[in-house]
Design an enzyme around this catalytic site. Structure first.
Site, PDB file in Angstrom:
ATOM      1  N   GLU B  80      36.387  39.638  38.875  1.00 40.94           N
ATOM      2  CA  GLU B  80      35.882  41.009  38.879  1.00 40.94           C
ATOM      3  C   GLU B  80      36.637  41.834  37.830  1.00 40.94           C
ATOM      4  O   GLU B  80      36.495  43.047  37.766  1.00 40.94           O
ATOM      5  CB  GLU B  80      35.992  41.637  40.259  1.00 40.94           C
ATOM      6  N   CYS B 112      35.606  38.955  45.488  1.00 43.91           N
ATOM      7  CA  CYS B 112      36.649  37.928  45.604  1.00 43.91           C
ATOM      8  C   CYS B 112      36.109  36.516  45.769  1.00 43.91           C
ATOM      9  O   CYS B 112      36.893  35.582  45.964  1.00 43.91           O
ATOM     10  CB  CYS B 112      37.579  38.250  46.774  1.00 43.91           C
ATOM     11  N   THR B 153      48.278  45.526  47.362  1.00 41.81           N
ATOM     12  CA  THR B 153      47.850  44.121  47.436  1.00 41.81           C
ATOM     13  C   THR B 153      47.200  43.588  46.158  1.00 41.81           C
ATOM     14  O   THR B 153      47.299  42.388  45.887  1.00 41.81           O
ATOM     15  CB  THR B 153      46.840  43.932  48.598  1.00 41.81           C
ATOM     16  N   THR B 203      35.627  47.813  55.593  1.00 39.47           N
ATOM     17  CA  THR B 203      35.814  46.525  54.914  1.00 39.47           C
ATOM     18  C   THR B 203      36.219  45.415  55.890  1.00 39.47           C
ATOM     19  O   THR B 203      36.209  44.241  55.529  1.00 39.47           O
ATOM     20  CB  THR B 203      36.908  46.611  53.818  1.00 39.47           C
ATOM     21  N   HIS B 236      39.854  33.562  52.916  1.00 38.24           N
ATOM     22  CA  HIS B 236      40.162  34.591  51.925  1.00 38.24           C
ATOM     23  C   HIS B 236      41.226  35.526  52.494  1.00 38.24           C
ATOM     24  O   HIS B 236      41.262  35.791  53.699  1.00 38.24           O
ATOM     25  CB  HIS B 236      38.912  35.384  51.528  1.00 38.24           C
ATOM     26  N   ASN B 268      46.857  39.863  46.753  1.00 33.91           N
ATOM     27  CA  ASN B 268      45.466  39.387  46.742  1.00 33.91           C
ATOM     28  C   ASN B 268      45.024  39.153  45.304  1.00 33.91           C
ATOM     29  O   ASN B 268      44.838  40.107  44.546  1.00 33.91           O
ATOM     30  CB  ASN B 268      44.560  40.425  47.416  1.00 33.91           C
ATOM     31  N   SER B 298      33.303  40.856  48.715  1.00 41.87           N
ATOM     32  CA  SER B 298      32.673  42.098  49.164  1.00 41.87           C
ATOM     33  C   SER B 298      31.311  42.242  48.537  1.00 41.87           C
ATOM     34  O   SER B 298      31.060  41.788  47.428  1.00 41.87           O
ATOM     35  CB  SER B 298      33.560  43.291  48.790  1.00 41.87           C
TER      36      SER B 298
END
Lengths: 133, 349
Positions: B80, B112, B153, B203, B236, B268, B298
């Site tokens: 991304e 992700c 993160t 989320t 994940h 992350n 997402s």
């Protein structure tokens, strides 16, 4: 400010910059980086062929740049040096500081990094740098 | 069915501690560390981006596979944070690993999970015999808005997997893969925006937990496997808490997820996260071990994989660079201002 702007200038050097592709003379075996059109030793008898170098070598000489050209002014201080590749040629390049002390003779490998970025809208120039093993 | 013939990873050497971010924003570092289950995260160097990370990981994957790079006929890079909006990362990776020109390439984006989506695409090409070997990489230098919870993160790293079906080359068979996808606006970044936005608590339950659980349950239904059939599991990991909780909900133990749970110490890595977790698990797995991997992206979707390690893994093990070795070697801690400089967040005009 930048060394080159046109896309063609980058495109022509991609193989050399990404993968250390130089050449060697089939007549005498001498290897060159960057590639040469004619072998220094064999002259008109030279037969050049592409050669991809391993990227492994050792530091022959180095210095820390504290007063850089404009292109690299945000990166200083940084190390540039001459690396003697395992296959023979001496290659100039940036040497990354990864926690291993850099000395003459330090073993290095080639890493893949951004060399510079042409402003907000221009090309990104990727290049080999050397990293202590 | 297709399997993994080699893998490689890359993690930058720079780190920032939760304490160094928290003190800038007058936050309670201990509460954040406890709440997010994270101690520190990786920071890209000024000369690193998603392309350089993908190249470094892919080169290691080629070495680990033992293949000549001209055997690789597909290269997909999920991220991304592709360096260009228009100009593929995958062409850079293809060239830098020394693949030929008869190569299928494309960049992928699915928050992700773009890396695991690439693995599925390569599996399809290999299983249909359109290609012999293909490479899928997940790589990110993810962005977190200064002051936002994501800043603690969002980190950098990546992994690459080479997939093929030649039995003597396969170190782990991919027994089955399924996906679960809905249109869920939990996290997004508009074209030209510097940082992503997210729906806060939205989320969690309707996004991460729903998709991971449904994809994993679908995998169980279609294979007949149950949690105890797997020696290891990787989920994940946007933070340290979510994967631990979802593992428990699905019936997995902390021991099963331990080798692949990296977020507490590297943050992350977005498209790299599940794939780095799988790589770290393969580093310690033995022939016969089954590994479950469920990614999450997402937007939203999850890809779930049932993987079984073959006895070829030991033959190639000495060629691999272990994830834990990479995490622990040559760490360089940076302060918050250096972090901002490295991320390109300091504007001069």
């Amino acid at each position: 400010m930048l060394m080159e702007k046109p896309s063609a200038g980058l495109w022509r050097k991609i193989k050399a910059r990404y993968n250390l592709v130089g050449n060697s003379c089939k007549t005498c075996g001498k290897a060159y980086f960057p590639p040469r059109i004619v072998c220094r030793k064999c002259g008109r008898e030279s037969k050049m062929e592409n050669k991809k170098f391993s990227g492994n070598g050792e530091v022959y000489s180095f210095t820390k740049i504290r007063v850089p050209p404009d292109t690299f002014k945000d990166e200083a201080p940084y190390i540039v040096g001459v690396v003697k590749l395992d296959e023979g040629p001496m290659v100039e390049g940036h040497i990354l500081e990864n926690g291993t002390e850099i000395k003459i003779g330090t073993k290095v490998r080639s890493a893949f990094r951004r060399m510079y970025v042409d402003g907000e809208e221009g090309l990104i120039y990727y290049h080999y740098k050397f990293e202590p093993v | 069915m297709a399997g993994i013939v080699g893998y490689g990873v890359y993690i930058p050497i720079y780190r920032i501690r939760v304490e160094d971010i928290a003190k800038v924003w007058n936050e309670d570092a201990e509460a954040i560390k406890h709440g997010l289950g994270i101690r520190e995260k990786t920071v890209p160097g000024r000369d690193e981006d998603a392309a350089t990370i993908a190249v470094e990981a892919s080169r290691r994957a080629v070495v680990h596979s033992g293949l000549s790079p001209d055997k690789i006929q597909a290269v997909y890079v999920g991220s991304e944070s592709h360096p260009y909006a228009v100009k593929p990362t995958a062409t850079i990776v293809k060239e830098a690993i020394g693949a030929g020109t008869a190569v299928m390439t494309s960049d992928l984006e699915f928050a992700c999970k773009a890396g695991t989506a690439g693995m599925q695409m390569v599996m399809g090409l290999v299983d249909s015999r359109m290609i012999e070997y293909g490479l899928a990489a997940g790589s990110d230098t993810s962005q977190g808005r200064p002051g936002d919870a994501l800043e603690y993160t969002a980190s950098a790293g990546g992994a690459a997997f080479i997939i093929g079906k030649e039995k003597k080359e396969v170190i782990a068979d991919i027994l089955k893969t399924v996906s679960y996808t809905t249109d869920t606006p939990d996290f997004w970044r508009r074209e030209g925006a510097g940082f992503p936005s997210h729906g806060g608590r939205f989320t969690g339950e309707p996004a991460y937990f729903k998709h991971i659980q449904n994809a994993t349950k679908l995998l169980f239904e279609t294979t007949g496997f149950k949690p105890t059939d797997f020696k290891y599991a990787v989920f994940h990991q946007p933070n340290g808490k979510f994967p631990t909780n979802v593992a428990k909900m699905l019936g997995f133990s902390e021991k099963q997820i331990e080798p692949g749970l990296l977020t507490p110490i590297i943050g992350n890595t977005y498209s790299g996260a599940s794939m780095l977790g799988l790589a770290a698990t393969l580093d310690v797995a033995n022939a016969g071990d089954k590994i479950l991997v469920t990614s999450f992206g997402s937007g939203a979707g999850s890809d779930s994989f049932a993987i079984q390690v073959t006895d070829r893994i030991d033959d190639k093990r000495k060629r691999s660079v272990k994830v834990q070795d990479l995490i622990n070697a040559h760490k360089k801690y940076v302060d918050y201002s250096t972090y901002l400089k490295n991320r390109g967040s300091i504007r001069k005009r």
